[in-house]
Write a protein that holds these residues in place. Sequence first.
Motif, PDB file in Angstrom:
ATOM      1  N   THR A   2     -41.353  -6.861 -23.589  1.00 18.70           N
ATOM      2  CA  THR A   2     -40.572  -7.956 -24.135  1.00 18.70           C
ATOM      3  C   THR A   2     -40.220  -8.904 -23.002  1.00 18.70           C
ATOM      4  OG1 THR A   2     -39.633  -6.541 -25.850  1.00 18.70           O
ATOM      5  CG2 THR A   2     -38.493  -8.592 -25.389  1.00 18.70           C
ATOM      6  N   GLU A   3     -40.452 -10.202 -23.220  1.00 14.48           N
ATOM      7  CA  GLU A   3     -40.158 -11.171 -22.177  1.00 14.48           C
ATOM      8  C   GLU A   3     -38.915 -11.970 -22.560  1.00 14.48           C
ATOM      9  OE1 GLU A   3     -43.261 -14.026 -21.714  1.00 14.48           O
ATOM     10  OE2 GLU A   3     -43.085 -14.793 -23.748  1.00 14.48           O
ATOM     11  N   PHE A   4     -38.160 -12.376 -21.531  1.00  8.88           N
ATOM     12  CA  PHE A   4     -37.025 -13.269 -21.723  1.00  8.88           C
ATOM     13  C   PHE A   4     -37.286 -14.501 -20.880  1.00  8.88           C
ATOM     14  CE2 PHE A   4     -32.775 -14.693 -20.129  1.00  8.88           C
ATOM     15  CZ  PHE A   4     -32.342 -15.273 -21.324  1.00  8.88           C
ATOM     16  N   GLU A   5     -37.376 -15.650 -21.550  1.00 11.39           N
ATOM     17  CA  GLU A   5     -37.632 -16.879 -20.809  1.00 11.39           C
ATOM     18  C   GLU A   5     -36.933 -18.047 -21.481  1.00 11.39           C
ATOM     19  OE1 GLU A   5     -41.893 -17.380 -20.747  1.00 11.39           O
ATOM     20  OE2 GLU A   5     -41.847 -18.636 -22.535  1.00 11.39           O
ATOM     21  N   ARG A  70     -34.706 -11.034 -31.320  1.00 10.84           N
ATOM     22  CA  ARG A  70     -33.453 -11.742 -31.065  1.00 10.84           C
ATOM     23  C   ARG A  70     -33.691 -12.894 -30.099  1.00 10.84           C
ATOM     24  NH1 ARG A  70     -31.230  -6.809 -27.311  1.00 10.84           N
ATOM     25  NH2 ARG A  70     -31.636  -7.753 -25.298  1.00 10.84           N
ATOM     26  N   PHE A  72     -34.082 -15.447 -27.376  1.00 10.06           N
ATOM     27  CA  PHE A  72     -35.177 -15.909 -26.531  1.00 10.06           C
ATOM     28  C   PHE A  72     -36.089 -14.761 -26.090  1.00 10.06           C
ATOM     29  CE2 PHE A  72     -31.986 -19.159 -26.334  1.00 10.06           C
ATOM     30  CZ  PHE A  72     -32.724 -20.330 -26.360  1.00 10.06           C
ATOM     31  N   ASP A  73     -35.925 -13.577 -26.648  1.00 10.34           N
ATOM     32  CA  ASP A  73     -36.820 -12.468 -26.345  1.00 10.34           C
ATOM     33  C   ASP A  73     -38.099 -12.611 -27.164  1.00 10.34           C
ATOM     34  OD1 ASP A  73     -34.884 -11.507 -24.729  1.00 10.34           O
ATOM     35  OD2 ASP A  73     -34.303  -9.821 -25.993  1.00 10.34           O
ATOM     36  N   ARG A  74     -39.227 -12.285 -26.539  1.00 10.26           N
ATOM     37  CA  ARG A  74     -40.515 -12.332 -27.232  1.00 10.26           C
ATOM     38  C   ARG A  74     -41.316 -11.098 -26.889  1.00 10.26           C
ATOM     39  NH1 ARG A  74     -42.569 -15.810 -30.832  1.00 10.26           N
ATOM     40  NH2 ARG A  74     -44.439 -16.335 -29.676  1.00 10.26           N
ATOM     41  N   GLU A 159     -38.735 -17.512 -16.303  1.00  8.13           N
ATOM     42  CA  GLU A 159     -39.086 -16.229 -16.921  1.00  8.13           C
ATOM     43  C   GLU A 159     -38.529 -15.081 -16.087  1.00  8.13           C
ATOM     44  OE1 GLU A 159     -42.929 -13.519 -18.280  1.00  8.13           O
ATOM     45  OE2 GLU A 159     -43.224 -15.617 -17.694  1.00  8.13           O
ATOM     46  N   PRO A 165     -30.539 -10.885 -17.093  1.00 14.81           N
ATOM     47  CA  PRO A 165     -30.734 -12.200 -17.724  1.00 14.81           C
ATOM     48  C   PRO A 165     -29.674 -13.225 -17.320  1.00 14.81           C
ATOM     49  CG  PRO A 165     -31.008 -10.442 -19.343  1.00 14.81           C
ATOM     50  CD  PRO A 165     -30.480  -9.803 -18.091  1.00 14.81           C
ATOM     51  N   ASP A 225     -26.372 -15.493 -32.309  1.00 17.34           N
ATOM     52  CA  ASP A 225     -27.812 -15.710 -32.174  1.00 17.34           C
ATOM     53  C   ASP A 225     -28.331 -16.616 -33.282  1.00 17.34           C
ATOM     54  OD1 ASP A 225     -30.081 -15.348 -30.715  1.00 17.34           O
ATOM     55  OD2 ASP A 225     -30.273 -13.210 -31.102  1.00 17.34           O
ATOM     56  N   GLN A 344     -26.969 -12.594 -24.778  1.00 16.37           N
ATOM     57  CA  GLN A 344     -27.684 -11.546 -24.048  1.00 16.37           C
ATOM     58  C   GLN A 344     -26.727 -10.433 -23.621  1.00 16.37           C
ATOM     59  OE1 GLN A 344     -31.054 -11.272 -23.412  1.00 16.37           O
ATOM     60  NE2 GLN A 344     -31.285 -13.003 -24.791  1.00 16.37           N
TER      61      GLN A 344
END
Length: 484
Positions: A2-5, A70, A72-74, A159, A165, A225, A344
Motif C-alpha cells: 500500500t502506498e501513501f502519496e 482510505r 490517500f492510500d493506494r 511518496e 506519514p 476521510d 492518517q
Amino acid sequence: MTEFELKFQVPRERAASVEAALQRGAVERTRLRARYFDTADAALARHCLVLRLRQEGRHLVQAAKGPGGRGFDRLEHEMPLAQHADTPDISLHADHPVGKLLRRALDEASSPLQPVFETDIVRHSRVLKAAGTSVEIALDQGRIRAGDASLPVLELEFELKEGNPATLVELAQRWCEQHGLWLDPLSKSAAAWRLADGVQQAPAVQAEAVQPQDSAQALLAAILDAGLAQVLGNARELAAGNGGDEHVHQLRVGLRRVRTALRELGAWAPPGAIAQDLGDALHEVFGVLGEHRDRSTLLPKLRAELEAVGAPLAGWDAPLPDVAAVVRSTDFQLPLLRLVALVQELHAGASGGLKGARKDARARLHKLHRKTLRDGRKFRALAAPQRHQVRKRLKRLRYLSELVRPLFDGKAVDRYVASLKQLQDALGAYQDAAAGRQMFAQHATEDGRAWFAAGWLTAREEELAADCERACRKTSGDVQPFWT
C-alpha cells in the motif's frame, strides 16, 4: 504493498523555483513512457483500477493500482517485464490483493484489454531521509495523450517510502508554502480518462455514506476521510478553473461536514490530536464560498423578483469573489494538509469499542435538538444573531445525525432527517432574504436606489420569520428522535 502519496499541481510560473529547490540534493532524472490499458467498456476504470506498462529508463515495468481503502492510500503492485512485452499479463498480480480486484473487474467486462491512453513524462526525483522516515519527492513534466488530444503535466509528488506519514505531510506543507502548490487528488489515469471522453467539467463530488467501524476513533477517521474526499474533489475542480456553482455548493457541504465532525466528535480523538484552530481556518474559506453562492445563485433570483414588482436596480450584478485563487491559497491548502495528517493519525491508532461513542453522540444530539427547537419556537422574538444561530444549530443537527448514522438504526435516522426538511426550507428562505437585504444595504452606500430592495427584503424577513416559527412548532410535534 500500500502506498501513501500526495500529489500537487505546480503553478507554471513556479516551475523553475520548484526544480531549483529539488536540485539542492542528489536528483535522478528518468524518462517515463507509459501505456494504460482497459476494456472498451472501461471495466477497470469503473472499479477505480489502473493497469499500465511503463518504460522507466532501460526497464519495462508492469503496475497495477487500486483503492487502498482510505484517503490517500493506494494498493500498488509492480513487476518487471521483458523488453519485448507489448501487452500486460494480469497473472503477475495473482498473489496480490489488487490482482483479485483486476480479475473480478475483467470477469465482468464485455471486451478484452486494449491500450486507451499514454503518458510521456520526464521525472526529476530526490529521496529525503529524516528521523527514520524516507520520502521521495518527484517533479513530473510532460504530457498525457488520448487519441489526438493531449494535456500538459506539471506535478510534484511526495511518496512515503518508509516511516511516518506525518513527516511526509510536514514536508509537503513547507513546499506548499514556499511554492504555492495546491493539492490535487486526481490521478494521471483519471485525468487521461477525462481527456479521452472529452469531459470539460466533471460532476460535483457529493458526500458518500460512512461505513460502520469497530471503534470511535476509526469512525471519526472514516467520517473525516469521507468529508475530506468531498472537499478535495470539488476544491480541485475550482482550483483548476473547471468548477461551477454546484462545485461551490458541494465544497460548502463538505466543509460543513468536516467542521461538524471536528466540533461535535473531536472528543473521540486522542487528547491534543485536533488543534483548536483547525475548524476556524476552514471557516474563513467557507465564508468566501458563501459570498460566491449569494452573488451567483441568490442574487439572480432576487433580481427577477425585484423586476416583477418594478423595483430599481433589478439589473445590478455584484462581482464574484475569485474562488479559484482562494482555494489555491496556502491559507486553505495548509488546513487541508493538517486534515490529511489527522486522518492518517486516527487510522493508525484506532482501537476500542463504540459504546462510549453512542453515549456521547446521544448527549450531543439531544442537546442540539433541544436548543434548536426551543429557540425556533420563539423565532420572531429573537434578534438577528440569535435567528442565525438557530439555523446554524439546525445545520449541525442534521449533519451530525447523518455522520453518526452507523451507530444507530439507519432508517430511523433517515426519517428524523427527513422530518427536519420543512424547518430547514423555512430557515433557508429566511436566510436568503437576510443575505439579500445585507447585499443591497451594502450596495446602497454606492447607489441609493438599492435602499428600495433592502427595505423590501426587510419586510419579507419578518414574514418569513413567522413561517420559521410555525415550521418549528410543527416539527417539534412531528419529529421522532432516533437516539432515545
